[in-house]
Design a protein around this motif. Structure first.
Motif, short mmCIF file in Angstrom:
data_model
loop_
_atom_site.label_atom_id
_atom_site.label_comp_id
_atom_site.label_asym_id
_atom_site.label_seq_id
_atom_site.Cartn_x
_atom_site.Cartn_y
_atom_site.Cartn_z
N SER A 217 0.82 -1.21 0.00
CA SER A 217 0.00 0.00 0.00
C SER A 217 0.86 1.26 0.00
O SER A 217 0.55 2.23 -0.70
CB SER A 217 -0.95 0.00 1.20
OG SER A 217 -0.23 -0.09 2.42
N LEU A 247 -7.24 -3.97 2.57
CA LEU A 247 -6.42 -5.17 2.42
C LEU A 247 -6.30 -5.94 3.73
O LEU A 247 -6.43 -7.17 3.75
CB LEU A 247 -5.03 -4.80 1.90
CG LEU A 247 -4.97 -4.19 0.49
CD1 LEU A 247 -3.55 -3.74 0.18
CD2 LEU A 247 -5.47 -5.18 -0.55
N PHE A 254 -5.11 -8.19 -3.95
CA PHE A 254 -4.45 -8.13 -5.24
C PHE A 254 -4.08 -9.53 -5.71
O PHE A 254 -4.11 -10.50 -4.94
CB PHE A 254 -3.18 -7.27 -5.15
CG PHE A 254 -3.44 -5.81 -4.98
CD1 PHE A 254 -3.96 -5.06 -6.02
CD2 PHE A 254 -3.17 -5.18 -3.78
CE1 PHE A 254 -4.20 -3.70 -5.88
CE2 PHE A 254 -3.40 -3.82 -3.61
CZ PHE A 254 -3.93 -3.08 -4.67
N ASN A 255 -3.70 -9.63 -6.98
CA ASN A 255 -3.24 -10.92 -7.49
C ASN A 255 -1.83 -11.22 -6.97
O ASN A 255 -1.16 -10.38 -6.38
CB ASN A 255 -3.26 -10.92 -9.03
CG ASN A 255 -2.42 -9.80 -9.62
OD1 ASN A 255 -1.39 -9.44 -9.08
ND2 ASN A 255 -2.85 -9.24 -10.73
N VAL A 258 1.44 -8.99 -7.57
CA VAL A 258 1.54 -7.76 -6.77
C VAL A 258 2.21 -8.07 -5.43
O VAL A 258 3.15 -7.39 -5.00
CB VAL A 258 0.15 -7.14 -6.55
CG1 VAL A 258 0.22 -6.03 -5.50
CG2 VAL A 258 -0.38 -6.57 -7.86
N TRP A 259 1.74 -9.12 -4.75
CA TRP A 259 2.31 -9.47 -3.45
C TRP A 259 3.76 -9.95 -3.60
O TRP A 259 4.59 -9.71 -2.71
CB TRP A 259 1.48 -10.56 -2.78
CG TRP A 259 0.06 -10.19 -2.53
CD1 TRP A 259 -1.05 -10.75 -3.08
CD2 TRP A 259 -0.42 -9.16 -1.64
NE1 TRP A 259 -2.19 -10.15 -2.60
CE2 TRP A 259 -1.83 -9.16 -1.72
CE3 TRP A 259 0.20 -8.24 -0.81
CZ2 TRP A 259 -2.62 -8.29 -0.99
CZ3 TRP A 259 -0.59 -7.36 -0.08
CH2 TRP A 259 -1.98 -7.39 -0.17
N CYS A 270 3.22 -6.68 -12.31
CA CYS A 270 2.01 -6.74 -11.47
C CYS A 270 0.84 -7.44 -12.14
O CYS A 270 -0.15 -7.75 -11.46
CB CYS A 270 1.58 -5.33 -11.07
SG CYS A 270 2.81 -4.44 -10.08
#
Length: 416
Positions: A217, A247, A254-255, A258-259, A270
């Motif tokens: 974030s 979140l 997120f998918n 992203v993580w 991403c």
């Protein structure tokens, strides 16, 4: 005889010296001599400064003194080689180009925590001088409160994460994970195993949902601050707080890429899915292998329509031999998908293969997975391990892709 041997030895020595001189000339001609600063002005490239910054990152990340020289030599050598291949003495890299190459090289050596230290040391912090406001988006608080950190609105506890396989063997375990009390144990297990960065049991390993969600974030909010996405600094903070709250409370997610990548890589990948194309020539087919493998490495999935490839019944140009056909090449593509761990984790890659209904090899395409499944059953009956990563299914093809047949409107109307 003695004179002949001496003459030959001298000739060899002279040849070695000539090769060494030629190599030195080549390295000088292809080496990076200048770098463009942020202002666009060129300055001399000083390799010692690059080495010093890498050494600083290694020390900051806690690399032991006995390992420092080994890592420093390996990384700087690889960086020099990549710079030489990329810019070959005919183009001038920017400071950002060099920073990206150094960061990716460090990450490729499985030193994510060192890459973070390097970026912190080399990056320009987001501050009033680099933030852009005035014409961007405005936000109102919906879930959060002004002056209260989103994480402080929840109750937290420490838990352990443990995952076992079908035989009860522990395949992942991590203790002391800081998590909201509202999270299920399954959520803690999955997130810790899949998305925490750093090697388990080391100081650089993430151990809190605050770290994971905070790096995503905050990184996204900082991008917006630098690129003028927000009307004001207050709007930027509201965006960051609201995204964090959403979140951490599992209202959205997120998918995986992203993580895996945001807040870790300087230019993170991403997107979850990529549609690739391939042409009917060997260079294009091998290029597809490379493209898919690199996408898998960063945690993304791929889909490719192989209908451009000629069928196994067609002849190759200029010869009497026949083409291998798309199903044959699928074996190699499938093998790469099984080998490359998605996002550097334990899961296999996500892949889809498509063939048009009117392709001459469509029946072979439709039956290929069924035939391989029968082989796997035979191996299982013979006593081989039937688990997902066991010997039975690891010995057959087409285990890593979903096969889809593409049909036209005319085809569907004909079926009606």
């Amino acid at each position: 005889m003695s004179e002949s041997v001496t003459t030959t030895s001298q000739a060899r020595a002279a040849d070695v010296n000539t090769q060494g001189a030629a190599r030195s000339v080549y390295e000088f001609m292809t080496s990076v001599k200048e770098v463009k600063k942020r202002s666009g002005q060129p300055e001399a490239f000083v390799a010692d400064k690059l080495q010093a910054s890498v050494e600083h990152a290694l020390r900051s990340a806690g690399i032991k003194e006995k390992d420092l020289g080994r890592y420093l030599g390996r990384i700087t050598g690889q960086v020099a080689s990549r710079l030489q291949r990329t810019f070959d003495g005919h183009s001038t890299p920017t400071t950002q180009d060099i920073r990206d190459i150094v960061t990716s090289t460090i990450i490729d050596n499985n030193l994510v925590h060192v890459a973070r230290a390097y970026l912190m040391f080399k990056s320009v912090p987001v501050n009033a001088a680099t933030e852009k406001y005035g014409t961007g988006l405005t936000f109102n608080r919906y879930f959060t409160k002004d002056g209260v950190a989103p994480f402080d609105m929840l109750e937290w506890e420490l838990r352990s994460a443990k995952i076992t396989n079908e035989k009860g063997k522990i395949v992942f375990e991590q203790d002391g994970i800081e998590t909201p009390k509202t999270w299920s144990q399954t959520a803690v297990n999955v997130v810790a195993q899949k998305y925490f960065r750093g090697k388990v049991g080391t100081p650089e390993r993430e151990h809190s949902m605050k770290q994971l969600i905070g790096r995503v974030s905050k990184t996204m909010a900082d991008w917006g601050r630098k690129d003028g996405y927000f009307a004001s600094a207050n709007d930027a903070q509201i965006f960051e707080d609201e995204l964090t709250w959403i979140l951490i409370n599992q209202m959205a997610a997120f998918n995986s890429p992203v993580w895996f990548n945001v807040g870790v890589n300087p230019h993170p990948q991403c997107s979850a899915c990529f549609i690739n194309s391939v042409q009917d020539d060997m260079r294009s087919i091998l290029h597809l292998c490379t493209t898919e493998s690199m996408l898998f490495k960063q945690g993304s999935g791929t889909g490719t329509n192989l209908s451009n490839l000629r069928s196994s019944q067609e002849y190759l140009g200029g010869s009497n031999g026949k083409s291998s056909g798309p199903v044959s090449f699928m074996k190699g593509l499938d093998a790469f998908a099984g080998i490359v761990k998605s996002g550097g984790k334990t899961r296999r890659a996500a892949k889809m293969v498509i063939l048009n209904a009117d392709h001459p090899d469509i029946v072979q395409f439709m039956e290929c997975k069924v035939k391989e499944e029968r082989k796997a059953w035979t191996l299982v009956e013979a006593g081989y391990d039937s688990s997902m990563d066991g010997e039975a299914y690891g010995s057959v093809f087409f285990q890593n892709a979903n096969n889809s047949v593409r049909v036209t409107d005319e085809f569907m109307r004909a079926v009606e």
